[in-house]
Each structure stands twice: as structure tokens, then as C-alpha cells.
Scaffold this active site. Structure first.
Site, mmCIF file in Angstrom:
data_model
loop_
_atom_site.group_PDB
_atom_site.id
_atom_site.type_symbol
_atom_site.label_atom_id
_atom_site.label_comp_id
_atom_site.label_asym_id
_atom_site.label_seq_id
_atom_site.Cartn_x
_atom_site.Cartn_y
_atom_site.Cartn_z
ATOM 1 N N GLU B 23 0.887 -1.173 0.000
ATOM 2 C CA GLU B 23 0.000 0.000 0.000
ATOM 3 C C GLU B 23 0.915 1.210 0.000
ATOM 4 O OE1 GLU B 23 -3.449 -2.611 2.250
ATOM 5 O OE2 GLU B 23 -2.853 -0.715 3.169
ATOM 6 N N TYR B 163 -10.657 -6.094 15.068
ATOM 7 C CA TYR B 163 -9.376 -6.802 15.068
ATOM 8 C C TYR B 163 -8.290 -5.940 15.681
ATOM 9 C CZ TYR B 163 -9.349 -4.218 10.641
ATOM 10 O OH TYR B 163 -9.460 -3.248 9.679
ATOM 11 N N ALA B 164 -7.173 -6.617 16.059
ATOM 12 C CA ALA B 164 -6.118 -5.957 16.827
ATOM 13 C C ALA B 164 -5.151 -5.263 15.888
ATOM 14 C CB ALA B 164 -5.400 -6.987 17.692
ATOM 15 N N THR B 165 -5.420 -3.974 15.617
ATOM 16 C CA THR B 165 -4.644 -3.220 14.635
ATOM 17 C C THR B 165 -3.299 -2.778 15.198
ATOM 18 O OG1 THR B 165 -5.666 -1.166 15.389
ATOM 19 C CG2 THR B 165 -6.746 -2.297 13.568
ATOM 20 N N THR B 166 -2.416 -2.442 14.263
ATOM 21 C CA THR B 166 -1.092 -1.932 14.619
ATOM 22 C C THR B 166 -1.218 -0.649 15.443
ATOM 23 O OG1 THR B 166 -0.389 -2.807 12.494
ATOM 24 C CG2 THR B 166 1.150 -1.342 13.603
ATOM 25 N N GLU B 177 -7.417 5.506 5.388
ATOM 26 C CA GLU B 177 -7.579 4.521 4.299
ATOM 27 C C GLU B 177 -8.004 5.290 3.054
ATOM 28 O OE1 GLU B 177 -7.192 0.987 3.103
ATOM 29 O OE2 GLU B 177 -8.001 0.585 5.100
#
Lengths: 310, 313
Positions: B23, B163-166, B177
Site C-alpha cells: 500500500e 481486530y487488533a490493529t497496529t 484509508e
């Protein structure tokens, strides 16, 4: 008036998907046709389907060890195989043995590709392949979709000779459709590619059955050179494709037009002397090949009439 | 009289690029800011640009062993079995040691994590916590500053799908995004949008630290409802793709009966939910392997209290 070119009937037609494993239109279609090939049947033949790089398809990458579509060189194909060969070199030999030229038959290869560039419908074919030019011309006339305008691009053959998968065909075309991201199947692109394949098979069938295709004139694009991104001393890209060039494939680029932009706001201009037609602008797979776009010139060619040899 | 939240000044901000190595907008911007930090410098604040997954960036792939943006849970962050850890889990522990520890007072105040999508989502801000007034105020500021350009907010708070994001190691985690952009490609238009979001985010923090009071605000967000899977055959191959009518229609309403998929034998499959939803991440390349054709959301409005900083400088 140039004489009609006569060719033997086409006895083997191969439709190839997944030569690059992350170009999804061909991957989805080839997988579908392997399950249900009824769509590929014509009066004079039934096209065969090949998923060229199944491991790359499974991992959804362009290739595993090396670009399969640069692995059909005489050198690689004629080498005696060894265990240490790259996956794609082995795969190229397998494919060539099965679908390569045979004395008894005349084969036609249709290789399905996608690009992230805004190239619409591009027919990639070899210079002098009048048969393929007739097919392209037939599609340009019979298979029109304003969202994906047609262009003919002559393949640039490296100095050492052929390397592309389609070169195993006596005659061949790659259908290059875009824009589509790698790893994504878009319905518009897939539907377009499907129509083109069907129409190609119709053309080959008509040819086999004796239809004469009259001579015609057409524009073709021929590669002049490849342009890299501006890079710093570490080889990192310093500027991106200019927003005015992005998505402008096949449109004329004049001296002084912007081609790149830096983050400090500076534009980099095209400083060539003549107008060119850039293609493959911002193709994802070409970053590693150090190609930001490919400069082409537009030329005009006259293609003689074509008829099957009885 | 409405309540006002008085919060500590923001001292440390990180800007993450390359959490997914293909990305490229975030990779390109962060690499640029590592050399030319003046653009992101703000008085009295440490702003640190950082490439989170250099191994994946080098190979121009999403990840090396596993998705870095899914492993910042306490189990992975605590796992001491050094020999068998994936590249990304090791990397997550390292990142947590610099910018965390997650959930502690020592963690960075703000992490802006830069992502791209192949979906037609435009400029999108991702919110993790609907009670995070500071971040809601920041998003409201960014949205206003980006206008007339649309800037959508996705709220990923969900008991099952979160979810367990950075970025989740920060006190205020912010996902940025921007799409559509193919993997492995840098588009000037996408780069420009992302750069403007970061400018406005840093400006907001700067104003906040300077003592500016941000009045109560409301923010329209799209809250994650569910993920929709691709139809597949026994071999696991997709038998249908996103329908042309749905392609590129992120954030637009999808009604029961609207076309959703097109099968390879030419049939249309309609959306059969019982209410209008707002789909997003439609045809995201990276989600084929997660078997997500798109995510459905519902529109809702969040209210944030007024905020101001404890000790104006």
C-alpha cells in the site's frame, strides 16, 4: 492491391489464463472454462484451456521465481531440465511441449492479461503477424465497447529473440485489459474479456470455414523506449506519475507536458523532441522492471486480405 | 450546560506507513518525511514517521508471514517463544516496545496508520472507539477541512469483527484509508488526499495543544455490521464476482433485492438482507484470502463533548 494471404486452417486454439497469477480476469475465466468448456466449442474446433502458472495463481502473485511471460526463450526451452531450474522455466518447457508448434498443425494462442494502466482493450501481437492483425481488426469492428476502446500494440521482441508465452503459437494475440488492480476481478473487465475471447473464436471459425477477410488499414503502436521513474542515489523512486499523465494511455504526449511530480511540488516535464504515445502508464508489475511508462509511436499499416488455403 | 472534557496535551504522535507493504502511498510519504521532517513538525510535539513492516515493503507484498494489522492482541504481544514467532509477530512486539506498551500510560498519544484500498472508498478515517471524544473531534475537524471533498468515517467497533490493529497500541488509534489504488502502485491523486488528511490531523493536534476549545460536535459514521463472503465451489474457487451495479459503489445504499454478485455462468445474485445497508471495502484485493467480498455498515451519528487541553502553553 496486395495479394490475398493464404494460410492453412487453424487446428489448435489455446486460450491461456493465469500466465501472471494475479491478473484475475484470465484466471477466473480459465478456471471456469476448465470446469465447463462448452462456451469454447465452435464448428471447426474446440479451444483448449490452459491455466499457465497454477502455483502463482494459488498464491495470487505474478510469478514464483521468474516472470513466466519472459521464460519462453530458445535458451530456456531447449536447455535440458534440471531440478535446480526455476519453477517457471520448468513450467515453460511443459507448456511448450504440449502446446508449442507441431509440424502437422497450425496453432493459435490467445493469452489473457490485465494491467493496472488505463489501456482499455489492447491487442498485443508480433510485427508481421497478419493473421493476428486480422483477428484484432475483426474484434475492433465486431466487439465494440466504448468503455474499453481497442488499440494494437506491437510486442517489442528482446535482442536475444522471443521470450513471451504467446510466441509458441504460429499466430497469437494477448488480450491486455485494464485498468484493473492486481488480485481483483472486476465484472466489467471480465465481461469484456469474455466477449473478446468468444468473438476471437468466432473469427477463427469463420476463417476455417472459408470466409475471406478483405485487406484493411489500421493504426498500430510500436515501442520506442521505456521510461523509468526519477530515482535518488539509493535507487528509490523520487517522483510519481503526474496526475495529468495518469490514466492517459495512448493519448499524445507533447514536449513540455508534465510526466512526473515530486512531493515538493516540482513537476518534471517531457523533454523529448517529438510527440509520443505513452502506454503501460503506472503498471504495478513494471515498478520492479524500472518502467514508469512505455513510449510508443503510432504508425499506419496496410494488411493484405486473408483467406484459408484449401 | 454541556460537559467539557479536559484532556492532557498531546506529546507524542507516530505516523505509520507500510503496515501493509504494497500500500504505497503511506510507504512513500513516510519515507519522504523520514528525510524531510519539516512538513510534519509541529511545535512542542514529537511527530515520528515510521515504517512498520520493512520486510513486506522490501518485497512489495502485504505481509511476509501473517497480516501485521491483525496481531496486536495481548497474546501475540506477550508471546515469548522467540524461535517460532512469525516475522510480523516479532515486529509487532518490537513496535509495541517503542510506541506502547499497548494500554499503558507510556503508549504514544496518537498513531496515524496509513493504508490504501483497491475499493472506491475515497478518503476514509477509521475510528476504533465510539467513546473517544478526542478522535471524534479530530475527525470532525478533518472532515470539515477536507470539504467539499468527501471524507467518510468507518467505525470498526464490533464484538466479533473488531481486530487488533497496529495503531491500537496508541491512546488514540487512527486509521487512514484512501482508495481506489491498486496494490503496488502510487497514484498522485490518492497521495495528495492522504497527505492533506495528515496535515489537517497534525494541525488539529497543534490547535488543541495551544488551548483551543473544540465545541460539542456530531459526526456521521458508518458502523461495521457484517462481512459478506464470496460464493465458492467445493475447490474453494470463487464462483461469482462483485456485480457491476455494486462495483465502485462504496458508501452508497444497498437495498434488499439489489444485485450483489454475478456468477460465472451469468446469473445475478441479489442482496437478501432485511434492511438498507451501506457497503464498503467492495472488491478489496487483500480480502479475497479473508473471503470478504465487502463489508456492510449502518449509518449512525456520534456526539462528542467539548474538549480542551489542561494547560495551554
Amino acid at each position: 492491391m496486395s495479394p490475398t494471404v493464404q494460410c492453412g486452417a487453424v487446428s489448435q486454439v489455446v486460450v491461456v489464463g493465469g500466465t501472471h497469477g494475479n491478473e484475475m480476469s484470465g484466471v477466473c475465466l480459465a478456471k471456469h472454462w476448465l470446469q465447463d468448456p462448452s462456451e469454447l466449442h465452435r464448428k471447426s474446433f474446440t479451444a483448449e484451456v490452459l491455466l499457465a502458472n497454477p502455483i502463482a495463481v494459488e498464491r495470487c502473485v505474478r510469478y514464483i521465481d521468474r516472470d513466466l511471460n519472459r521464460s519462453f526463450s530458445h535458451e530456456l526451452l531447449s536447455a535440458s531440465g534440471s531440478e535446480s531450474d526455476s519453477y517457471e522455466a520448468k513450467r515453460a518447457r511443459e507448456i511448450y511441449q504440449k502446446y508449442g508448434p507441431k509440424q502437422s498443425s497450425l496453432n493459435f494462442v490467445i493469452d489473457l492479461h490485465n494491467t493496472t494502466s488505463n489501456m482499455g482493450t489492447t491487442f498485443l501481437l508480433f510485427k508481421g503477424d497478419n493473421f493476428a492483425l486480422h483477428l484484432a481488426n475483426y474484434l475492433q469492428t465486431k466487439c465494440v465497447d466504448p468503455s474499453f476502446p481497442c488499440h494494437i500494440l506491437l510486442i517489442d521482441i528482446p535482442e536475444g529473440g522471443h521470450v513471451h508465452l504467446q510466441s509458441m503459437g504460429k499466430h497469437s494475440v494477448s488480450l491486455e485489459l485494464g485498468p484493473q488492480p492486481q488480485g481483483v476481478a472486476r465484472a466489467d473487465v471480465l465481461t469484456r474479456m469474455r466477449a473478446l475471447v468468444n468473438c476471437s473464436l468466432d473469427f477463427l471459425d469463420l476463417f476455417n470455414q472459408g470466409t475471406e477477410f478483405p485487406s484493411f488499414e489500421t493504426d498500430v503502436h510500436q515501442v520506442l523506449y521505456r521510461a523509468d521513474f526519477p530515482r535518488n542515489e539509493d535507487g528509490e523512486i523520487e517522483a510519481v506519475i503526474h496526475s495529468e499523465l495518469q490514466d492517459k494511455d495512448y493519448l499524445p504526449l507533447k514536449p513540455g507536458d508534465p510526466i512526473f511530480q515530486r512531493l515538493n511540488g516540482e513537476d518534471i516535464l517531457y523533454n523529448g523532441e517529438k510527440q509520443i504515445y505513452p502506454v503501460f502508464i503506472n503498471e504495478a508489475a513494471y515498478y520492479e522492471k524500472k518502467v514508469a511508462f512505455i513510449a510508443t509511436e503510432k504508425t499506419h499499416c496496410l494488411v493484405p486480405a486473408l483467406k484459408v488455403q484449401n | 450546560m454541556t460537559a467539557r472534557r479536559v484532556l492532557n496535551p498531546v506529546q507524542r504522535v507516530a505516523i505509520f506507513g507500510g503496515t501493509h507493504g504494497n500500500e504505497l502511498s503511506g510507504v512513500f510519504l513516510v519515507n519522504h518525511w523520514l528525510k524531510h521532517g519539516e512538513e510534519i513538525a509541529r511545535p512542542g510535539i514529537e511527530v515520528r514517521p515510521f515504517i512498520t513492516n520493512p520486510g513486506a515493503v522490501e518485497k512489495c507484498v502485504r505481509y511476509v508471514d501473517t497480516d501485521l494489522n491483525r496481531v496486536f492482541d495481548s497474546e501475540n504481544l506477550r508471546n515469548e517463544n522467540n524461535l517460532n514467532l512469525s516475522y510480523e509477530v516479532k515486529r509487532a512486539q518490537y513496535i509495541n516496545s517503542i510506541f506502547g506498551p499497548k494500554g499503558s500510560e507510556d503508549a504514544y498519544d496518537v498513531i496515524l496508520d496509513l493504508h490504501n484500498t483497491t475499493s472506491h472508498m475515497g478518503a476514509t478515517l477509521i475510528l476504533e472507539d465510539s467513546k473517544d471524544d478526542f478522535t471524534i473531534q479530530m475527525f470532525n475537524y478533518i472532515k470539515t477541512s477536507m470539504a467539499p471533498l468527501a471524507c467518510s468515517v468507518l467505525l470498526i467497533e464490533h464484538p466479533r469483527l473488531k481486530y487488533a490493529t497496529t495503531r491500537s497500541i496508541a491512546k488514540h488509534p487512527i486509521g487512514v484509508e484512501v482508495g481506489p489504488q491498486p496494490q503496488g502502485v502510487l497514484r498522485a491523486d490518492v497521495l495528495d488526499k492522504m497527505r492533506r488528511i495528515i496535515k489537517h490531523a497534525l494541525d488539529f493536534i497543534n490547535y488543541f495543544n495551544d488551548g483551543k476549545e473544540f465545541l460539542p460536535c456530531i459526526l456521521e459514521v458508518f458502523k461495521v455490521l457484517d462481512n459478506v463472503a464470496y460464493p465458492r465451489n467445493a475447490n474453494g474457487d470463487c464462483t461469482a464476482i462483485i456485480h457491476n451495479n455494486l462495483q465502485d459503489q462504496d458508501w452508497k445504499e444497498l437495498k434488499p433485492g439489489d444485485p450483489m454478485f454475478l456468477t460465472l455462468d451469468g446469473r445475478m445474485i441479489a442482496y437478501e438482507g432485511d434492511c438498507i445497508v451501506y457497503p464498503t471495502f467492495i472488491n478489496e484485493a487483500a480480502y479475497y484470502e479473508k473471503n470478504q467480498a465487502f463489508t456492510t455498515t449502518q449509518k449512525m451519528t456520534l456526539c462528542a463533548q467539548a474538549i480542551r487541553c489542561t494547560e495551554p502553553k
